[in-house]
Write an enzyme that holds these catalytic residues in place. Structure first.
Site, short mmCIF file in Angstrom:
data_model
loop_
_atom_site.label_atom_id
_atom_site.label_comp_id
_atom_site.label_asym_id
_atom_site.label_seq_id
_atom_site.Cartn_x
_atom_site.Cartn_y
_atom_site.Cartn_z
N ARG A 174 27.87 118.87 35.56
CA ARG A 174 27.54 118.13 34.40
C ARG A 174 25.36 118.37 35.10
O ARG A 174 24.76 118.61 35.55
CB ARG A 174 27.56 117.07 35.27
N ARG A 178 18.62 110.17 33.73
CA ARG A 178 17.97 108.82 33.82
C ARG A 178 17.10 108.50 33.10
O ARG A 178 16.38 108.87 32.99
CB ARG A 178 18.19 108.27 34.95
N ARG A 251 25.36 135.32 46.97
CA ARG A 251 23.88 135.24 46.58
C ARG A 251 23.42 135.28 47.87
O ARG A 251 23.77 134.71 48.87
CB ARG A 251 23.53 134.33 45.24
N ARG A 282 11.13 128.44 43.63
CA ARG A 282 10.92 127.54 44.07
C ARG A 282 9.69 127.64 45.05
O ARG A 282 10.20 128.97 46.15
CB ARG A 282 11.33 126.80 44.47
N GLU A 302 10.62 131.20 47.50
CA GLU A 302 12.08 131.40 47.91
C GLU A 302 12.28 132.13 46.54
O GLU A 302 12.18 131.81 45.41
CB GLU A 302 13.10 129.99 47.50
N TYR A 350 30.32 125.93 48.29
CA TYR A 350 29.20 125.17 48.37
C TYR A 350 29.20 123.97 49.65
O TYR A 350 30.14 123.34 49.16
CB TYR A 350 28.83 125.39 47.48
N ASP A 352 26.99 120.32 50.75
CA ASP A 352 25.81 120.55 51.73
C ASP A 352 25.33 120.17 53.06
O ASP A 352 26.72 119.58 53.39
CB ASP A 352 25.49 118.53 50.93
#
Length: 374
Positions: A174, A178, A251, A282, A302, A350, A352
């Site tokens: 997704r 907003r 990666r 970034r 990065e 992955y 957080d």
């Protein structure tokens, strides 16, 4: 009779999973030894102090969660500030706000109302037909041509090292859109950065726990395994099993840190470079994470890279081939009686930061509940 082992738990890896598990096990009266192959504790959340600035050595780490229990937990070790992540994107010198919101749409098309923005996106989405089979088709079906070409395509291709047409569609499940003028990247209720850096969190978690750095478990596996009743492993799962079924793919990232003799270099903590021609994804100006007023500043670029043995593995490549391979290793894990697996590398998933901490706390509850029952 077997000789009693020196430690109850050997924890391999001092990142968030290992540090939380060690802390909680120690609270329960268990004797823990934490080892880490790096020369510092903390895994990828480690910060290095440069010019009085806490530099995130392994990329930007911005804590965010909707879970009040997790937020209260980390704040019991170190106070977090009110940093709100509001990155910007640079596409060939044009600046856009992220995530995609009314500011972005005004910058792209000059539209001012949600209705105008929705009409613009809908018109571009309507031009795409059929089921998405790759990232390009998926993104075009979600947000249309302009957002995809300027803000998604180049960044994603750099991140994964291949054409968007060759990347599976599920990579982009997704894309948050907003229709408000809101640059807050995360929707989470709680977010911030530890005041004084993430080392304060790790140091508090590992307080009074024995830690050995520059210590690679695999250099003398038998020795370390024999020292404890249980092992908590947070490294690469395929390496733990000597690559029995083959090597999982990841990666990797490379970081270039530079000190600038100026107060403020880029005006924002995180700037994404979304064109393919610029090799880094970034740049991060670390002082903004803690609202610093130092005379100098440190900026990190990065660079995504292909992973190979010897490099740090950052992101699992959860395609069909690798997930099938991991399922074979997972079946081996489930047969282990004295080894606990946790963290991004050991579970090939992955996470957080808040998810890693929640996972560690859940693991502690399950493990010690079962141990008491036995």
């Amino acid at each position: 009779m077997e000789k009693q082992k020196e430690y109850d738990y050997l924890i391999i890896g001092s990142g968030l999973f290992g540090a939380v598990f060690a802390h909680e096990a120690t609270k329960l009266g268990k004797k823990c030894l934490v080892i880490d192959k790096r020369n510092h504790a903390g895994g990828n959340v480690y910060c290095k102090n440069i010019e009085g600035i806490n530099v995130h050595q392994y990329g930007a780490h911005i804590f965010h969660t909707n879970d009040k229990h997790i937020w209260d937990y980390v704040n019991s070790f170190v106070e977090f500030n009110r940093y709100t992540n509001s990155p910007i994107a640079n596409y060939k010198g044009e600046i856009f706000n992220l995530p995609f919101n009314m500011n972005t749409f005004y910058q792209l098309w000059g539209v001012r109302t949600p209705a105008e923005a929705k009409a613009k996106i809908s018109a571009q989405i309507n031009a795409v037909s059929g089921l998405a089979t790759n990232v390009e088709e998926q993104a075009l079906s979600l947000v249309g041509k302009d957002i995809y070409e300027k803000l998604i395509k180049g960044y994603t291709e750099k991140q994964w090292g291949r054409s968007a047409k060759d990347l599976p569609a599920f990579i982009i499940k997704r894309l948050p859109v907003r229709y408000t003028y809101d640059n807050n990247y995360f929707n989470d209720k709680y977010q911030g950065i530890p005041i004084g850096g993430y080392n304060k969190l790790i140091d508090a978690l590992l307080h009074n726990i024995e830690v050995k750095l520059d210590t690679d478990f695999f250099v003398d596996r038998d020795k370390w395994s024999s020292m404890a009743e249980h092992i908590v492993f947070t490294g690469n799962i395929d390496q733990f099993y000597d690559f029995r079924y083959g090597k999982l793919e990841y990666r990797s990232l490379r970081f270039e840190h530079q000190v600038y003799d100026e107060y403020n270099h880029q005006g924002n903590a995180v700037v994404n470079y979304t064109e393919r021609e610029i090799p880094y994804t970034r740049s991060i100006e670390h002082k903004h994470f803690e609202f610093g007023n130092q005379d100098k500043t440190v900026v990190t670029k990065e660079f995504p890279e292909e992973w190979k043995p010897g490099k740090e593995a950052y992101y699992p490549i959860n395609d069909q081939h690798n997930d099938q391979l991991f399922s074979q290793y997972k079946a081996l894990c489930e047969k282990e009686e004295r080894v606990i697996f946790g963290g991004r590398l050991a579970t090939y998933k992955y996470y957080d930061m808040h998810q890693i901490i929640a996972s560690a706390l859940t693991t502690v509850r399950k493990h010690f509940k079962e141990a008491v029952q036995v």
